[in-house]
Each structure stands twice: as structure tokens, then as C-alpha cells.
Design a protein around this motif. Sequence first.
Motif, mmCIF file in Angstrom:
data_model
loop_
_atom_site.group_PDB
_atom_site.id
_atom_site.type_symbol
_atom_site.label_atom_id
_atom_site.label_comp_id
_atom_site.label_asym_id
_atom_site.label_seq_id
_atom_site.Cartn_x
_atom_site.Cartn_y
_atom_site.Cartn_z
ATOM 1 N N HIS A 168 -12.624 0.920 -8.980
ATOM 2 C CA HIS A 168 -11.496 1.802 -8.674
ATOM 3 C C HIS A 168 -10.285 1.278 -9.432
ATOM 4 C CE1 HIS A 168 -8.726 4.439 -6.747
ATOM 5 N NE2 HIS A 168 -8.078 3.466 -6.148
ATOM 6 N N GLU B 282 2.768 14.212 -11.875
ATOM 7 C CA GLU B 282 1.840 14.186 -10.744
ATOM 8 C C GLU B 282 2.485 14.919 -9.575
ATOM 9 O OE1 GLU B 282 1.645 10.773 -8.192
ATOM 10 O OE2 GLU B 282 -0.535 10.787 -8.178
ATOM 11 N N CYS C 127 -4.749 9.766 -4.660
ATOM 12 C CA CYS C 127 -4.457 9.355 -6.036
ATOM 13 C C CYS C 127 -5.546 9.822 -6.978
ATOM 14 C CB CYS C 127 -4.333 7.841 -6.101
ATOM 15 S SG CYS C 127 -5.767 7.024 -5.378
ATOM 16 N N SER D 79 6.165 2.605 4.570
ATOM 17 C CA SER D 79 6.861 2.771 5.852
ATOM 18 C C SER D 79 6.540 4.091 6.542
ATOM 19 C CB SER D 79 8.377 2.657 5.630
ATOM 20 O OG SER D 79 8.689 1.348 5.210
ATOM 21 N N THR E 163 7.442 2.487 -8.844
ATOM 22 C CA THR E 163 7.494 1.253 -8.049
ATOM 23 C C THR E 163 6.628 0.180 -8.707
ATOM 24 O OG1 THR E 163 7.649 2.703 -6.120
ATOM 25 C CG2 THR E 163 7.393 0.375 -5.688
ATOM 26 N N ALA F 215 -1.916 2.845 -9.667
ATOM 27 C CA ALA F 215 -0.782 3.772 -9.663
ATOM 28 C C ALA F 215 -1.272 5.220 -9.693
ATOM 29 C CB ALA F 215 0.125 3.457 -10.840
ATOM 30 N N SER G 257 3.331 4.501 -6.556
ATOM 31 C CA SER G 257 3.744 5.295 -7.711
ATOM 32 C C SER G 257 3.970 4.416 -8.936
ATOM 33 C CB SER G 257 5.039 6.035 -7.371
ATOM 34 O OG SER G 257 6.056 5.075 -7.146
ATOM 35 N N ASN H 209 0.801 -1.236 0.000
ATOM 36 C CA ASN H 209 0.000 0.000 0.000
ATOM 37 C C ASN H 209 0.828 1.277 0.000
ATOM 38 O OD1 ASN H 209 -2.748 -0.877 -0.126
ATOM 39 N ND2 ASN H 209 -2.414 -1.834 1.867
HETATM 40 P P1 NAP Z 1 5.646 4.248 -3.573
HETATM 41 O O1 NAP Z 1 6.872 4.946 -3.146
HETATM 42 O O2 NAP Z 1 5.568 3.703 -4.937
HETATM 43 O O3 NAP Z 1 5.420 3.091 -2.474
HETATM 44 C C1 NAP Z 1 4.274 2.288 -2.510
HETATM 45 C C2 NAP Z 1 4.528 1.021 -1.709
HETATM 46 O O4 NAP Z 1 5.483 0.202 -2.405
HETATM 47 C C3 NAP Z 1 5.107 1.247 -0.323
HETATM 48 O O5 NAP Z 1 4.545 0.315 0.566
HETATM 49 C C4 NAP Z 1 6.598 0.960 -0.520
HETATM 50 O O6 NAP Z 1 7.243 0.570 0.659
HETATM 51 C C5 NAP Z 1 6.506 -0.192 -1.488
HETATM 52 N N1 NAP Z 1 7.729 -0.465 -2.249
HETATM 53 C C6 NAP Z 1 8.734 0.382 -2.539
HETATM 54 N N2 NAP Z 1 9.660 -0.259 -3.289
HETATM 55 C C7 NAP Z 1 9.211 -1.530 -3.460
HETATM 56 C C8 NAP Z 1 9.715 -2.672 -4.135
HETATM 57 N N3 NAP Z 1 10.877 -2.637 -4.797
HETATM 58 N N4 NAP Z 1 9.004 -3.811 -4.089
HETATM 59 C C9 NAP Z 1 7.825 -3.872 -3.440
HETATM 60 N N5 NAP Z 1 7.298 -2.815 -2.772
HETATM 61 C C10 NAP Z 1 7.976 -1.656 -2.804
HETATM 62 O O7 NAP Z 1 4.349 5.167 -3.413
HETATM 63 P P2 NAP Z 1 3.977 6.130 -2.200
HETATM 64 O O8 NAP Z 1 4.918 7.272 -2.249
HETATM 65 O O9 NAP Z 1 3.809 5.358 -0.946
HETATM 66 O O10 NAP Z 1 2.508 6.594 -2.621
HETATM 67 C C11 NAP Z 1 2.223 7.704 -3.435
HETATM 68 C C12 NAP Z 1 1.832 7.286 -4.816
HETATM 69 O O11 NAP Z 1 0.791 6.301 -4.752
HETATM 70 C C13 NAP Z 1 1.277 8.408 -5.640
HETATM 71 O O12 NAP Z 1 1.880 8.376 -6.895
HETATM 72 C C14 NAP Z 1 -0.216 8.096 -5.745
HETATM 73 O O13 NAP Z 1 -0.823 8.577 -6.921
HETATM 74 C C15 NAP Z 1 -0.233 6.624 -5.683
HETATM 75 N N6 NAP Z 1 -1.510 6.135 -5.167
HETATM 76 C C16 NAP Z 1 -2.348 5.478 -6.007
HETATM 77 C C17 NAP Z 1 -3.561 5.025 -5.527
HETATM 78 C C18 NAP Z 1 -4.520 4.286 -6.406
HETATM 79 O O14 NAP Z 1 -5.440 3.679 -5.861
HETATM 80 N N7 NAP Z 1 -4.377 4.306 -7.695
HETATM 81 C C19 NAP Z 1 -3.919 5.240 -4.191
HETATM 82 C C20 NAP Z 1 -3.024 5.913 -3.371
HETATM 83 C C21 NAP Z 1 -1.814 6.367 -3.878
HETATM 84 P P3 NAP Z 1 8.150 1.605 1.497
HETATM 85 O O15 NAP Z 1 7.255 2.701 1.929
HETATM 86 O O16 NAP Z 1 8.628 0.775 2.630
HETATM 87 O O17 NAP Z 1 9.233 2.055 0.580
#
Ligand code: NAP
Length: 523
Positions: free
Chosen positions: A478, A401, A297, A186, A238, A259, A235, A157
Motif C-alpha cells: 500500500h 483530488e 485515498c 481530530s 500536510t 498521501a 493530504s 492518521n
Molecule cells: P490532513 O489534513 O493532511 O491531516 C492528516 C493528519 O495530519 C491529521 O492527523 C492531522 O491532524 C495531522 N496534521 C495536520 N497538520 C499537521 C502538522 N503540521 N504536523 C503533523 N501532523 C499534522 O488529511 P485529512 O484531511 O485528515 O485526510 C484526507 C487526506 O488523506 C486525503 O487527501 C486522502 O487522500 C489522504 N489519505 C491517504 C491515504 C493513504 O493511505 N495514502 C489514506 C487515507 C487518506 P488534525 O486532524 O488534528 O489537524
Amino acid sequence: MSAEVLESYLSGRWQRGEGVETRLYDPVRGDELATVSAKRLDLAGALAYARRNGQGSLRGMSYGQRAKLLGAVSDVLVANRARYEEIAIANSGNTKNDAAIDIDGGIGTLKYYARLGSGLGDARMLLDEKPVRLAKAENYQAVHVLLPRRGVAVHINAFNFPSWGLWEKAAVSLLAGVPLFAKPASATALLTHAMVKDVIEARVLPEGALSLLCGSAGDLLSVLTSEDVVAFTGSADTAARVRGDPNVIARNVPVNIEADSINAALLAPGAAAGSAAYDAFLREVVREMTVKAGQKCTAIRRIFVSSEQADAVTDALADKLKAIKVGDPRDAETRMGPLVTRSQQKAALEGVQRLVAEASIVCGGNAPQLPGIDAQKSAFIAPTLMRAKDGATAKAVHEVEIFGPAATVVPYRDLDDACALVARGGGSLVASVYGEDKDSLLRILAELGPGHGRILAVDSAIATAHTGHGIVMPQCNHGGPGRAGAGEELGGAYGLRFYHQRLAVQGSSDLLAGVQAQAASLH
Ligand code: NAP
């Protein structure tokens, strides 16, 4: 609150990773609240435990029985809600309203799927379609059913919804009979951790049905089997790493991606100033930009208005945004809090800088100086409105974004131009359109539909009755195509599909009647 080490719940016990991977902060005061680490935790063993125990007990239940589990989980969360609100304020910088969207959104989704599941009763599988005849013999037929998968659902998440993100996925996979393995982001894991701890302590779920990993994902993806599934929210960068993981590819592990998305709000041509649709449009844009400080998002990032109305709309929005009280969410007058971390603040300000070559800043664009708040420790951004110089030649406006309280007004020439500009987002979670003319709204729906997962169409009939552009209702799909990840979540019973195997059963009509007797209709 003193700094706490957030443990993971794996293999039926709380476990602590080595050292510190990430520190969690209060984004207003800068205080350290907790730490997480998943170093050296046995993830392969934890998944095997969940497959054996969680899967074993959930599989033996009907949908109706599992629906009761969801009801019991939501009761635990309701009982502890006040504490969750405090955590959301401290770790995510949420206002009470922001916290309610996250916490009550999670509880509401659990309750919704509990109701839906109780309607599926004693069934053990889902009927996707009615039987069809396959050959001359009338009694030789086929039917499609959905059977719960046998693995674990890994839920990764994003930081912005530590409650809703957890429970909107958990509700669906638990109802489907698939144990979940939650991996919160985290930076804001405190709320997810507190909720899971309460649910585990209340013993309302069978052993192994709920696991929690606090800290980085480590080798999680490399120890999945082809029976497991991954539902990822985060994102686009990721997401690409998750989808491209060699083990995920080699074992064809199903992956659902939610994403990011450059969502649009479109004021239809002819929606006159002062009309119900026009007023709803202004209200919704301001709400979407400022709720959760724009960290949704689904938030509106691009605001499409006809060239003739662009000046008036820009002025009206700027007036409303300047009036938003930004500050410590503990202050009752505050309408918008900070971003969740200083690194998110930095990323959002960099995003604004990427847009300024092609858009002018109308208001905001900076980290405001706030009385009594240390700008060196906090993560605030002022509500930021920009205006594109030329929507057609702009690139960053349609592609970057800014995950904060920022959006850009993009003037359009006519309806065709508006739809073409919206499509430059490359696939989005949601668009909202506002107008009084039904034919124009229907044309916009047909044009924008293929590039979106959801469209909210606001006319005077629902101007004050709708649930909002950015609020994800469990009844509705969604997810969105293209850069939004091409995923699908929720959407009522349809959301259960991801956690089931679709099976065509060919046999005698007598045998198929027996299959149908065990199944509930998906439709
Ligand atoms: P992120 O940096 O991509 O992290 C998302 C999740 O992936 C975190 O739990 C992160 O863990 C984990 N992660 C990181 N590297 C990974 C890897 N190599 N393998 C597996 N998991 C990994 O995103 P964020 O900054 O938390 O969230 C913001 C983004 O999410 C925005 O771009 C937003 O648009 C998007 N979002 C989309 C939705 C939707 O429903 N479409 C909803 C909410 C948010 P760590 O935190 O431990 O690094």
C-alpha cells in the motif's frame, strides 16, 4: 451521546489538554459529540516514556510473542465491535458497510499480522538475504539482517479511517517491536479514542507500547530523535510539512508518507459492453465512488474509456449513480451517507467547481436536499459524475483530488493515449484495469506499473472474485510513487522493514551461522 472530552493516553495515564482545539460533530444531525485538545501536553516526556517502557518490554520478546499481543488486541476489538459501529455512524456518517470496511479492516489486518508473526516464531531478527562469500577465504562471509529499531513509531492518521488507519500501522510496528504513538485526525478521533481506551483497559499490551494523542500535533515532530520513525497518512500539503520539519530533517528521522492520489480505472480497448470485464468495471466504479461517500485515498477519481464507448459508459454510470439512495446512514435503505464534516463538504464542492471549466457535470455536483435532514447542519454531496471535454488539455482533472463521491470520465483514443493520460496523475496508489485480452492487460501493466503502488487487473476469470479496487489487503503493498507520497506500507512481511535497521554483518561463517540461528527469513 453527550459531548465528551477526549483525553490523550500519554506517559501511562489519561491526560487532558487545555481548552478546546476541535469540536467533533455528527455530519447528519449536526450534534456536537466530543472535543479534543492537546494544548500544553508534555509530548517530549510521553515519547521518552514510550521509548523507555514500551521499547524495553517489546524488545525482550520474540516475533511470536508479539504476534500473540496482536491477537489479544484484535480479541478486545471484536468484543466491542457493536459500539464501534455506532460511533462510526455518528461521527463519520458511515453506513454499516462503510463502518465494516474501517473496523473489520483494522481487525483483519491485526489478525493477518498475528498469523504472520506466529510463523516467525522465536526469532529476534529477520534474515534479509542468504550469506555471501566476500574474499578468497571461504569462511569469511557477510549476511544482511534486519534488527528492530530502538525508538517510537509516531503514526499520524487521516480522518477517513479512524480504525483501519490506526491498526494497519499498529499491527506492523508492534510486531516489529516498536511502540506506537498514535495521532488520529481530530475530526473523527472518537472511534480511535474508544478503541485505544478498550485496549488500554484490557491490559493486553505492555506499559508504554501504545500511546494516544487526541488533538493537534503541536511540537510532536520537533521532539523526535533519530531512533524514532514517522508514518504519516493524509493530504499532500500536510505531508510536505511533515517531511520538511526542521527536526525531522536534522535528525534524518525516517518518514513514510501515504498521501492523496488521483486513482484511475481503465476499461481496456475492446472490452465489449455486456462482457464480464465491462460489467465488473461499471460495478467497481460505482462502488468506489459511493462507498464511504468517496472518502477513500484509493477511490477511483478518473475513469478511462475509449472515445467510442464514452457515451454508453457515461450513461450507464449515471443511471447507476442516480439510483443510489443517499441519506441518514441509520436508515437501513441508505446506500451512501454524508462526508465527515461540513468543511470537507465545502472542499469537495470547491473541487467540483475547479473541474467544471474542463469537464461537464453529468449528474450530482451539489449538496442534495434530503427529507428530514437539515442542509445547514449536514455534510452531504450527491454522487457526482463528470465528463472531461478533452483529457489531453485538461489539468485539474488529473491534479485535483475531490475527496468525496466524485469522478470524471476521460475518453481516450487508443491504448498508448490511455496510458499517457493515466500517467498525468503524477503517481498513484492504485489503478484497476478491465479487459478480456491478456496481451493488452499485460501491456497496460508494464506501462502503468512504474507510476503505481498496486494494480488490480480484472478479466472474466476474477470478475466477481476480486477483493476490489479500493480495498487495501495486508498481503499487498500500500503506497504509491510521486504525489501518492512515495511510501510503502503493509505488503506482508515486507512491511516490517520500515521498523527495522538493515545491517550487513561481516564475519566468519561460524559466527554468521549463530546470527542466522536467531533470525527468521523475511522472504
Ligand atoms: P490532513 O489534513 O493532511 O491531516 C492528516 C493528519 O495530519 C491529521 O492527523 C492531522 O491532524 C495531522 N496534521 C495536520 N497538520 C499537521 C502538522 N503540521 N504536523 C503533523 N501532523 C499534522 O488529511 P485529512 O484531511 O485528515 O485526510 C484526507 C487526506 O488523506 C486525503 O487527501 C486522502 O487522500 C489522504 N489519505 C491517504 C491515504 C493513504 O493511505 N495514502 C489514506 C487515507 C487518506 P488534525 O486532524 O488534528 O489537524
